[in-house]
Design an enzyme around this catalytic site. Structure first.
Site, PDB file in Angstrom:
ATOM      1  N   GLN A 101       0.847  -1.195   0.000  1.00 58.28           N
ATOM      2  CA  GLN A 101       0.000   0.000   0.000  1.00 58.28           C
ATOM      3  C   GLN A 101       0.881   1.243   0.000  1.00 58.28           C
ATOM      4  OE1 GLN A 101      -3.380  -0.680   3.115  1.00 58.28           O
ATOM      5  NE2 GLN A 101      -1.735  -2.081   3.602  1.00 58.28           N
ATOM      6  N   VAL A 103       3.543   4.110  -1.043  1.00 62.19           N
ATOM      7  CA  VAL A 103       3.844   4.814  -2.290  1.00 62.19           C
ATOM      8  C   VAL A 103       5.290   5.329  -2.276  1.00 62.19           C
ATOM      9  CG1 VAL A 103       1.436   5.461  -2.744  1.00 62.19           C
ATOM     10  CG2 VAL A 103       2.848   6.972  -1.343  1.00 62.19           C
ATOM     11  N   HIS A 119      -1.392   1.314  -4.359  1.00 63.03           N
ATOM     12  CA  HIS A 119      -1.792   2.720  -4.157  1.00 63.03           C
ATOM     13  C   HIS A 119      -0.956   3.688  -4.987  1.00 63.03           C
ATOM     14  CE1 HIS A 119      -3.931   1.884  -0.026  1.00 63.03           C
ATOM     15  NE2 HIS A 119      -4.592   1.436  -1.064  1.00 63.03           N
ATOM     16  N   CYS A 127      -0.838  13.057 -15.958  1.00 61.10           N
ATOM     17  CA  CYS A 127      -1.445  14.276 -16.496  1.00 61.10           C
ATOM     18  C   CYS A 127      -2.967  14.200 -16.343  1.00 61.10           C
ATOM     19  CB  CYS A 127      -1.053  14.462 -17.959  1.00 61.10           C
ATOM     20  SG  CYS A 127      -1.838  15.930 -18.658  1.00 61.10           S
ATOM     21  N   ASN A 213       3.294  -6.688  13.415  1.00 61.90           N
ATOM     22  CA  ASN A 213       2.871  -5.312  13.685  1.00 61.90           C
ATOM     23  C   ASN A 213       3.292  -4.954  15.105  1.00 61.90           C
ATOM     24  OD1 ASN A 213       1.182  -2.880  14.095  1.00 61.90           O
ATOM     25  ND2 ASN A 213       0.177  -3.551  12.226  1.00 61.90           N
TER      26      ASN A 213
HETATM   27  P1  OAD Z   1      -1.243   2.985   8.966  1.00 59.10           P
HETATM   28  O1  OAD Z   1      -0.532   4.214   9.365  1.00 59.10           O
HETATM   29  O2  OAD Z   1      -2.723   2.992   9.020  1.00 59.10           O
HETATM   30  O3  OAD Z   1      -0.764   1.762   9.870  1.00 59.10           O
HETATM   31  C1  OAD Z   1       0.588   1.491  10.097  1.00 59.10           C
HETATM   32  C2  OAD Z   1       0.680   0.251  10.960  1.00 59.10           C
HETATM   33  O4  OAD Z   1       2.032  -0.079  11.093  1.00 59.10           O
HETATM   34  C3  OAD Z   1       0.094   0.410  12.357  1.00 59.10           C
HETATM   35  O5  OAD Z   1      -0.765  -0.693  12.638  1.00 59.10           O
HETATM   36  C4  OAD Z   1       1.337   0.381  13.269  1.00 59.10           C
HETATM   37  O6  OAD Z   1       1.081  -0.274  14.510  1.00 59.10           O
HETATM   38  C5  OAD Z   1       2.301  -0.427  12.436  1.00 59.10           C
HETATM   39  N1  OAD Z   1       3.724  -0.122  12.661  1.00 59.10           N
HETATM   40  C6  OAD Z   1       4.302   1.080  12.899  1.00 59.10           C
HETATM   41  N2  OAD Z   1       5.625   0.959  12.996  1.00 59.10           N
HETATM   42  C7  OAD Z   1       5.912  -0.353  12.814  1.00 59.10           C
HETATM   43  C8  OAD Z   1       7.122  -1.129  12.790  1.00 59.10           C
HETATM   44  N3  OAD Z   1       8.315  -0.573  12.984  1.00 59.10           N
HETATM   45  N4  OAD Z   1       7.011  -2.456  12.579  1.00 59.10           N
HETATM   46  C9  OAD Z   1       5.800  -3.055  12.392  1.00 59.10           C
HETATM   47  N5  OAD Z   1       4.644  -2.382  12.404  1.00 59.10           N
HETATM   48  C10 OAD Z   1       4.684  -1.053  12.605  1.00 59.10           C
HETATM   49  O7  OAD Z   1      -0.703   2.591   7.515  1.00 59.10           O
HETATM   50  P2  OAD Z   1      -1.363   1.654   6.410  1.00 59.10           P
HETATM   51  O8  OAD Z   1      -2.011   0.465   7.016  1.00 59.10           O
HETATM   52  O9  OAD Z   1      -0.324   1.431   5.386  1.00 59.10           O
HETATM   53  O10 OAD Z   1      -3.748   5.239   1.793  1.00 59.10           O
HETATM   54  O11 OAD Z   1      -2.474   2.605   5.830  1.00 59.10           O
HETATM   55  C11 OAD Z   1      -3.206   2.177   4.735  1.00 59.10           C
HETATM   56  C12 OAD Z   1      -3.496   3.333   3.829  1.00 59.10           C
HETATM   57  O12 OAD Z   1      -4.112   4.402   4.547  1.00 59.10           O
HETATM   58  C13 OAD Z   1      -2.291   3.992   3.193  1.00 59.10           C
HETATM   59  O13 OAD Z   1      -1.837   3.340   2.046  1.00 59.10           O
HETATM   60  C14 OAD Z   1      -2.795   5.359   2.874  1.00 59.10           C
HETATM   61  C15 OAD Z   1      -3.443   5.625   4.198  1.00 59.10           C
HETATM   62  O14 OAD Z   1      -4.280   6.674   4.318  1.00 59.10           O
HETATM   63  C16 OAD Z   1      -3.959   6.251   0.964  1.00 59.10           C
HETATM   64  O15 OAD Z   1      -3.366   7.311   1.033  1.00 59.10           O
HETATM   65  C17 OAD Z   1      -4.997   5.953  -0.075  1.00 59.10           C
END
Ligand code: OAD
Length: 243
Positions: A101, A103, A119, A127, A213
């Protein structure tokens, strides 16, 4: 923890198809901020102001300031041991798909091959007029970057809230999840769809599913293994010691 790592490693060793889903947590140890949680981007900024098509229509310069800030930030960081361990894992199992997910492009930089950036990618622009997609690694594109071929306004080639994922990429991600024998969800809060449902797809198709996680997630209940800790520590432990 040690027993869980050994058991999950054994499952990986016996798997013909492995699929990995990553989220912002895998890049946290590289210095890329996550989205949720106390230090998360959405703690200080509203997604609706910065990461929706409506926000871009309303104020493209503000959206570009946000994306230029993120481009600048990731231009100074690099992959970490978790990204690297996934490159190693890809070489160890017969079939491997990495779905991210993120970028930030760090999986590509680390050397992963069979990668689906569902994503999009911060270094790509699209564009709004002719839809041309280009790679541009300048950290700051300015407040109103223009298309080199038609002069139209460029936008980041990322998926915003309210937008659909590329159907061809999503199809590949779903198929990879369904055919996996083991699926790992690493560093994702598992709240954003459709990515969050991929582990469910894998589980319903009979895969062993595991999450790595810092904390439990809404999907912990369906996991065969929940390994709580830093991805940069746990993923290399999983992949190391195969021989
Ligand atoms: P989140 O910020 O929602 O979640 C990050 C996760 O990583 C959390 O559950 C943390 O506990 C965990 N975490 C943090 N540091 C860590 C580490 N060192 N080791 C293991 N785990 C760790 O991010 P995403 O799940 O990627 O979308 O969010 C999904 C989407 O929401 C993103 O792609 C973005 C966002 O808004 C868009 O922009 C469309």
């Amino acid at each position: 923890m040690k027993e869980k790592i050994v058991a999950l490693r054994d499952a990986l060793k016996g798997a013909g198809q492995v699929t990995v889903l990553t989220g912002a947590g895998i890049s946290a140890e590289s210095g890329v901020p996550t989205f949720r949680g106390d230090e998360g981007i959405w703690q200080n900024y509203r997604a609706t102001d910065l990461a929706t098509p409506e926000a871009f229509d309303r104020d493209p310069e503000l959206v570009w300031r946000f994306y230029n800030w993120r481009r600048e930030l990731i231009s100074h960081v690099t992959y970490n041991p978790a990204h690297k361990a996934l490159v190693e894992l890809e070489g160890l199992v017969p079939g491997f798909t990495l779905i991210t997910q993120n970028v930030d492009g760090l999986h590509l930089l680390a050397g992963s091959h069979n990668l689906l950036e569902i994503h999009g990618n911060l270094w790509k622009v699209r564009c709004t007029k002719c839809q041309m997609i280009a790679l541009d690694r300048s950290p700051d594109l300015g407040p109103s970057p223009k298309c080199k071929s038609c002069g139209g306004l460029l936008r980041p080639h990322v998926v915003w809230f309210g937008e659909a994922l590329d159907p061809a990429i999503l199809k590949k991600a779903i198929e990879a999840s369904r055919r996996s024998h083991v699926m790992l969800a690493i560093g994702t809060s598992s709240v954003v769809q459709p990515a969050a449902s991929l582990a469910l797809e894998a589980k319903s198709s009979g895969a062993v599913v595991a999450e790595i996680n810092l904390e439990s997630t809404p999907h912990s209940y369906l996991m065969d293994f929940s390994l709580l800790g830093k991805a940069g520590v746990i993923v290399p432990q999983l992949v190391g010691g195969w021989k």
